[in-house]
Design an enzyme around this catalytic site. Sequence first.
Site, PDB file in Angstrom:
ATOM      1  CB  ALA A 296       6.799 -12.254  -1.226  1.00  0.00           C
TER       2      ALA A 296
ATOM      3  CG  ASP B 293      -5.827 -14.550  -6.277  1.00  0.00           C
ATOM      4  OD1 ASP B 293      -4.758 -14.181  -6.555  1.00  0.00           O
ATOM      5  OD2 ASP B 293      -6.187 -15.475  -6.331  1.00  0.00           O
TER       6      ASP B 293
ATOM      7  NE  ARG C  71      -9.576   1.345  -5.961  1.00  0.00           N
ATOM      8  CZ  ARG C  71      -9.905   2.531  -6.609  1.00  0.00           C
ATOM      9  NH1 ARG C  71     -10.533   3.474  -5.885  1.00  0.00           N
ATOM     10  NH2 ARG C  71      -9.661   2.710  -7.800  1.00  0.00           N
TER      11      ARG C  71
ATOM     12  CB  SER D 164      -7.095   7.963   6.375  1.00  0.00           C
ATOM     13  OG  SER D 164      -6.991   9.245   5.606  1.00  0.00           O
TER      14      SER D 164
ATOM     15  CE1 TYR E 194      -7.408   5.364   1.686  1.00  0.00           C
ATOM     16  CE2 TYR E 194      -7.391   7.663   2.378  1.00  0.00           C
ATOM     17  CZ  TYR E 194      -7.018   6.288   2.564  1.00  0.00           C
ATOM     18  OH  TYR E 194      -5.846   5.800   3.398  1.00  0.00           O
TER      19      TYR E 194
ATOM     20  N   GLY F 193      17.209  23.945  -6.410  1.00  0.00           N
ATOM     21  CA  GLY F 193      17.127  25.450  -6.238  1.00  0.00           C
ATOM     22  C   GLY F 193      15.970  25.956  -6.993  1.00  0.00           C
TER      23      GLY F 193
END
Length: 320
Positions: free
Chosen positions: A37, A50, A73, A116, A142, A191
């Site tokens: 932190a 935790d 996650r 999401s 996910y 480039g």
Amino acid sequence: MTHSVFLTGATGFVGGAVLRRLISDGANVTAAVRGNADALEKGVQVVRFDAFDTTHWQESLVGIDAVVHCAARVHVMNDAETDPLAAFRKVNVQGTLSLAEQAAQAGVRRFVFISSIKVNGEGTLPGRPYTTDDRPEPSDPYGISKFEAEQGLLALAERTDMEVVIIRPVLVYGPGVKANFLNMMRWLDKGVPLPFGAIDNRRSLVALDNLVDLIVTSLTHPAAANQVFLVSDGEDLSTTQLLHKTAAALGKSARLLPIPSWMLSTAANLMGKKALSQRLCGSLQVDIHKARTLLQWSPPVSVDNALKAVAVQYMSDKKQ
């Protein structure tokens, strides 16, 4: 501005930006932190933990007006977990709902969940953007875990006094962005000729500042209660246009070869890179009309200005 905010993911890309904005707006912030932190802003109260699904949060949630839950996650390539869905559910579903249940019991007024666009799916037809009315079609662990968390949160809102706001971002970019976006900038800066000069897709992106602005708006706006919002810059780009704009922000000219999209997709599929092909050649658009009308919200930062900010940070980091 909500006076006291409990923030997760404060050391992350999105959560860190939310933290800076909240402090700038004068909020009292309590940050849940699992790792280091030291990088957090001064004056932030830190709560160490935790695991989200086993932590007792009640004491830390006393007197909190709103929770902003950015931690998760995240989607990873080449996941080493033997059961990825179970791993995602442990953090993104069980952990989220445990925190939310305890927040409701502590009298927290509003819970803002950063979900999401993968809840909606992996891609759209050009000119057919996702909306919040579309049936969710998550296809990977996910996205499935985020959708299940959303469902649990909305059910919680129905049986408690706590209001829930769900925000589904598309690809987020901003100063300090990593992964594919950073690699793209490196190629353009060097480039390197890229075979992406003839891609006529449409992709929605969201600048970090625009996402944070909607999150902060959702903390207090009465009409945001128990709603789902999609968020983007409101300006969809093809992969080719994005490369040109990013190169311009870097003060470079993009060296793009006009290889047809079908050839790129075929080559990527043969190499087992179907997901990469979808991101480069496929379309994924979102409609932010709901946020515009219900919240009277508009993205405050243009794509060009957002890309300039990314380029400035990139050049600064390169010198160090």
